[in-house]
Write a protein that holds these residues in place. Structure first.
Motif, PDB file in Angstrom:
ATOM      1  N   GLN A 160       5.205   0.614  -8.537  1.00  0.00           N
ATOM      2  CA  GLN A 160       4.480  -0.430  -8.255  1.00  0.00           C
ATOM      3  C   GLN A 160       5.098  -1.261  -6.979  1.00  0.00           C
ATOM      4  O   GLN A 160       6.507  -1.598  -7.264  1.00  0.00           O
ATOM      5  N   PRO A 161       4.444  -1.581  -5.814  1.00  0.00           N
ATOM      6  CA  PRO A 161       5.054  -2.368  -4.744  1.00  0.00           C
ATOM      7  C   PRO A 161       5.351  -3.958  -5.220  1.00  0.00           C
ATOM      8  O   PRO A 161       4.696  -4.393  -5.911  1.00  0.00           O
ATOM      9  N   ASN A 162       6.615  -4.285  -4.371  1.00  0.00           N
ATOM     10  CA  ASN A 162       6.735  -5.447  -4.764  1.00  0.00           C
ATOM     11  C   ASN A 162       6.703  -6.066  -3.048  1.00  0.00           C
ATOM     12  O   ASN A 162       6.680  -5.423  -2.307  1.00  0.00           O
ATOM     13  N   ALA A 163       7.209  -7.249  -3.015  1.00  0.00           N
ATOM     14  CA  ALA A 163       7.364  -8.007  -1.789  1.00  0.00           C
ATOM     15  C   ALA A 163       8.392  -7.285  -0.771  1.00  0.00           C
ATOM     16  O   ALA A 163       9.559  -7.011  -1.231  1.00  0.00           O
ATOM     17  N   GLY A 164       8.037  -6.786   0.234  1.00  0.00           N
ATOM     18  CA  GLY A 164       8.766  -6.008   1.194  1.00  0.00           C
ATOM     19  C   GLY A 164       9.030  -4.412   0.656  1.00  0.00           C
ATOM     20  O   GLY A 164      10.132  -3.864   1.504  1.00  0.00           O
ATOM     21  N   SER A 165       8.470  -4.035  -0.059  1.00  0.00           N
ATOM     22  CA  SER A 165       8.460  -2.709  -0.563  1.00  0.00           C
ATOM     23  C   SER A 165       8.016  -1.541   0.524  1.00  0.00           C
ATOM     24  O   SER A 165       7.312  -2.056   1.486  1.00  0.00           O
ATOM     25  N   ILE A 166       8.752  -0.528   0.712  1.00  0.00           N
ATOM     26  CA  ILE A 166       8.178   0.573   1.507  1.00  0.00           C
ATOM     27  C   ILE A 166       7.375   1.590   0.631  1.00  0.00           C
ATOM     28  O   ILE A 166       7.612   2.258  -0.167  1.00  0.00           O
ATOM     29  N   VAL A 167       6.146   1.470   0.912  1.00  0.00           N
ATOM     30  CA  VAL A 167       5.229   2.256  -0.008  1.00  0.00           C
ATOM     31  C   VAL A 167       4.979   3.575   0.502  1.00  0.00           C
ATOM     32  O   VAL A 167       5.285   3.927   2.129  1.00  0.00           O
ATOM     33  N   LEU A 168       5.057   4.487  -0.293  1.00  0.00           N
ATOM     34  CA  LEU A 168       4.640   5.993   0.031  1.00  0.00           C
ATOM     35  C   LEU A 168       3.447   6.604  -0.450  1.00  0.00           C
ATOM     36  O   LEU A 168       3.425   6.407  -1.941  1.00  0.00           O
ATOM     37  N   ILE A 169       2.746   7.292   0.149  1.00  0.00           N
ATOM     38  CA  ILE A 169       1.810   7.987  -0.229  1.00  0.00           C
ATOM     39  C   ILE A 169       1.423   9.132   0.619  1.00  0.00           C
ATOM     40  O   ILE A 169       2.089   9.165   1.799  1.00  0.00           O
ATOM     41  N   HIS A 170       0.793  10.233   0.169  1.00  0.00           N
ATOM     42  CA  HIS A 170       0.639  11.493   0.899  1.00  0.00           C
ATOM     43  C   HIS A 170      -0.916  11.429   1.510  1.00  0.00           C
ATOM     44  O   HIS A 170      -1.908  11.230   0.641  1.00  0.00           O
ATOM     45  N   GLY A 171      -1.062  11.652   2.869  1.00  0.00           N
ATOM     46  CA  GLY A 171      -2.288  11.677   3.201  1.00  0.00           C
ATOM     47  C   GLY A 171      -2.704  13.088   3.772  1.00  0.00           C
ATOM     48  O   GLY A 171      -3.702  13.152   4.388  1.00  0.00           O
ATOM     49  N   ASN A 172      -2.048  14.150   3.210  1.00  0.00           N
ATOM     50  CA  ASN A 172      -2.368  15.208   3.623  1.00  0.00           C
ATOM     51  C   ASN A 172      -3.490  16.378   2.517  1.00  0.00           C
ATOM     52  O   ASN A 172      -3.609  17.363   2.700  1.00  0.00           O
TER      53      ASN A 172
END
Length: 327
Positions: A274-286
């Protein structure tokens, strides 16, 4: 002789080919190599990390070490002096660029998620990174449309980073052109991250997988991917994302020797992080990560009120690191 307005605009754009300009595709690149020098033009000072020839012109890939922006420009427009590793560190030692490289190196022993994995700790929001690994499936366009729809009233263009692999670009020209059109329409501001050319994966343990597989040629994975990005009108950023987020100390050092900052993630949504303030979020869009896409869409819905009140924003990865290390 008067120039037509369109020709005048083209000529004005030619000396500077910026990150989000798609006016020139370099389709005849030769002598592309990692080549470090200080490049000075008037009062502006850059670090050149690549040089190449396209047709008969020599170009440089330049880094603004304060903002982490990159651009491609004609080499003849600059006074240059070659730099070696220690000289680069000394010349730009107080810059966010060098501090980011040093911060990334502190996690180089990790087998997974080495590099910068968190940015902008004091801000309310995230840095969104979307990986495009090789895939036979179409782009998950809903991700990008959802970002624009949610942020268009308060943050336009919305900043995101896309980690793009060579094999994905080769097979998805229509999707790539669609992404470029979103930038041209000022809907998105995309930072293009090198994600390797082949992005190979095998059945071996992680220590022998992805870029750690025996026989991997990093010049191909790094430099050929940049060449393909340039051929498609994309300006490579200073960032690199390891396929599978897998690396070791040796390969982290090699990637940094190309002048690139490894970027990980502390919120890979498909893994339940889960993201917090300032997280670098990763998802795949492929098209290969349905869970991550659904989780991200749900995250936007959950944050809808905060977004409207500007209490939860998207942050440019470059600007986040600039803020973090500009001291």
């Amino acid at each position: 002789m008067k120039l037509s307005r369109s020709l005048y605009i083209v000529l004005m754009m030619m000396p500077f080919i910026g990150t989000n300009s798609f006016g020139q595709n370099f389709d005849q690149i030769k002598q592309y190599k990692a080549n470090f020098s200080i490049a000075v033009k008037g009062t502006d000072k850059y670090l050149a990390i690549r040089s190449f020839v396209n047709k008969t012109q020599k170009y440089l890939l330049l880094v603004n070490t304060e903002t982490l922006d990159t651009k491609v420009d004609l080499a003849g427009s600059y006074n240059t002096r070659s730099l070696k590793g220690p000289e680069i560190m000394a010349t730009f030692k107080n810059s966010p660029y060098i501090k980011s490289l040093q911060a990334a190196a502190t996690k180089d022993l990790q087998l997974q998620n080495a590099g910068i994995d968190h940015a902008i700790p004091k801000e309310k929001g995230i840095a969104l990174t979307i990986d495009l690994c090789p895939s036979h499936k179409n782009l998950d366009r809903i991700i990008f449309q959802s970002v624009f729809d949610e942020f268009k009233k308060i943050e336009q263009p919305a900043p995101i980073a896309i980690s793009v692999s060579g094999k994905w670009m080769l097979k998805h020209q229509d999707d790539l052109n669609w992404l470029k059109s979103l930038v041209q329409k000022n809907e998105l501001d995309i930072t293009w991250v090198n994600h390797s050319y082949h992005h190979d994966v095998n059945t071996l343990p992680l220590a022998e997988n992805f870029l750690l597989a025996p026989g991997t040629n990093l010049d191909v994975e790094v430099l050929e991917n940049e060449k393909l990005m340039l051929k498609n009108g994309l300006t490579p950023s200073v960032f690199f994302r390891f396929p599978g987020l897998v690396s070791d100390q040796r390969i982290v050092n090699k990637i940094e020797a190309y002048g690139l900052i490894p970027v990980g993630s502390d919120a890979w949504l498909a893994k339940g992080q889960q993201p917090n303030a300032g997280s670098i979020v990763l998802i795949h869009g492929n098209g290969n990560e349905e869970i991550g896409v659904k989780d991200f869409i749900q995250l936007l819905k959950n944050k809808e009120a905060d977004i409207k009140n500007k209490q939860w924003l998207l942050f440019d990865l470059r600007q986040g690191l600039e803020k973090e290390f500009d001291q």
